[in-house]
Write a protein that holds these residues in place. Structure first.
Motif, PDB file in Angstrom:
ATOM      1  N   ILE A  10      55.650  47.970 -34.024  1.00 50.33           N
ATOM      2  CA  ILE A  10      56.819  48.186 -34.867  1.00 50.33           C
ATOM      3  C   ILE A  10      56.417  48.459 -36.319  1.00 50.33           C
ATOM      4  O   ILE A  10      57.175  49.036 -37.078  1.00 50.33           O
ATOM      5  CB  ILE A  10      57.784  46.996 -34.755  1.00 50.33           C
ATOM      6  CG1 ILE A  10      59.183  47.381 -35.212  1.00 50.33           C
ATOM      7  CG2 ILE A  10      57.296  45.807 -35.532  1.00 50.33           C
ATOM      8  CD1 ILE A  10      60.249  46.414 -34.819  1.00 50.33           C
ATOM      9  N   ASP A  11      55.227  48.060 -36.701  1.00 49.70           N
ATOM     10  CA  ASP A  11      54.690  48.305 -38.044  1.00 49.70           C
ATOM     11  C   ASP A  11      55.696  47.911 -39.125  1.00 49.70           C
ATOM     12  O   ASP A  11      56.025  48.690 -40.007  1.00 49.70           O
ATOM     13  CB  ASP A  11      54.296  49.778 -38.189  1.00 49.70           C
ATOM     14  CG  ASP A  11      53.422  50.004 -39.420  1.00 49.70           C
ATOM     15  OD1 ASP A  11      52.703  49.063 -39.820  1.00 49.70           O
ATOM     16  OD2 ASP A  11      53.466  51.106 -39.981  1.00 49.70           O
ATOM     17  N   ASP A  12      56.188  46.690 -39.031  1.00 51.98           N
ATOM     18  CA  ASP A  12      57.206  46.208 -39.949  1.00 51.98           C
ATOM     19  C   ASP A  12      56.795  44.841 -40.495  1.00 51.98           C
ATOM     20  O   ASP A  12      57.395  43.830 -40.172  1.00 51.98           O
ATOM     21  CB  ASP A  12      58.554  46.132 -39.227  1.00 51.98           C
ATOM     22  CG  ASP A  12      59.703  46.030 -40.199  1.00 51.98           C
ATOM     23  OD1 ASP A  12      59.790  46.899 -41.082  1.00 51.98           O
ATOM     24  OD2 ASP A  12      60.475  45.084 -40.080  1.00 51.98           O
ATOM     25  N   HIS A  13      55.760  44.842 -41.278  1.00 55.85           N
ATOM     26  CA  HIS A  13      55.182  43.607 -41.784  1.00 55.85           C
ATOM     27  C   HIS A  13      55.998  43.033 -42.925  1.00 55.85           C
ATOM     28  O   HIS A  13      56.412  43.756 -43.838  1.00 55.85           O
ATOM     29  CB  HIS A  13      53.743  43.853 -42.242  1.00 55.85           C
ATOM     30  CG  HIS A  13      52.917  44.488 -41.166  1.00 55.85           C
ATOM     31  ND1 HIS A  13      52.402  43.769 -40.115  1.00 55.85           N
ATOM     32  CD2 HIS A  13      52.572  45.779 -40.954  1.00 55.85           C
ATOM     33  CE1 HIS A  13      51.738  44.583 -39.307  1.00 55.85           C
ATOM     34  NE2 HIS A  13      51.831  45.813 -39.794  1.00 55.85           N
ATOM     35  N   CYS A  14      56.220  41.727 -42.892  1.00 56.53           N
ATOM     36  CA  CYS A  14      57.027  41.050 -43.910  1.00 56.53           C
ATOM     37  C   CYS A  14      56.503  41.271 -45.325  1.00 56.53           C
ATOM     38  O   CYS A  14      57.290  41.423 -46.248  1.00 56.53           O
ATOM     39  CB  CYS A  14      57.055  39.545 -43.638  1.00 56.53           C
ATOM     40  SG  CYS A  14      58.097  39.077 -42.252  1.00 56.53           S
TER      41      CYS A  14
END
Length: 60
Positions: A10-14
């Protein structure tokens, strides 16, 4: 949400507040994905800032 492992599909790092390309739909999705981040993570803060910057009539 907690920080996703490197290489996540998802490549959605916080910790990554940079959202490119940013769209209204994507920003809303990021807010949903990161709704449980306490305190709000850089990713959700960027998405919120983008949505707040849009003219009110365009946020619908």
């Amino acid at each position: 949400m907690t920080t996703i492992e490197p290489g996540s599909w998802i490549d959605d790092h916080c910790r990554d507040g940079r959202i490119v390309p940013v769209t209204r739909t994507r920003a809303r999705g990021i807010l949903i994905l990161h709704a449980t981040c306490e305190p709000p993570c850089p990713r959700s803060l960027s998405a919120r800032a983008y949505l707040d910057s849009l003219p009110k009539h365009r946020q619908q």
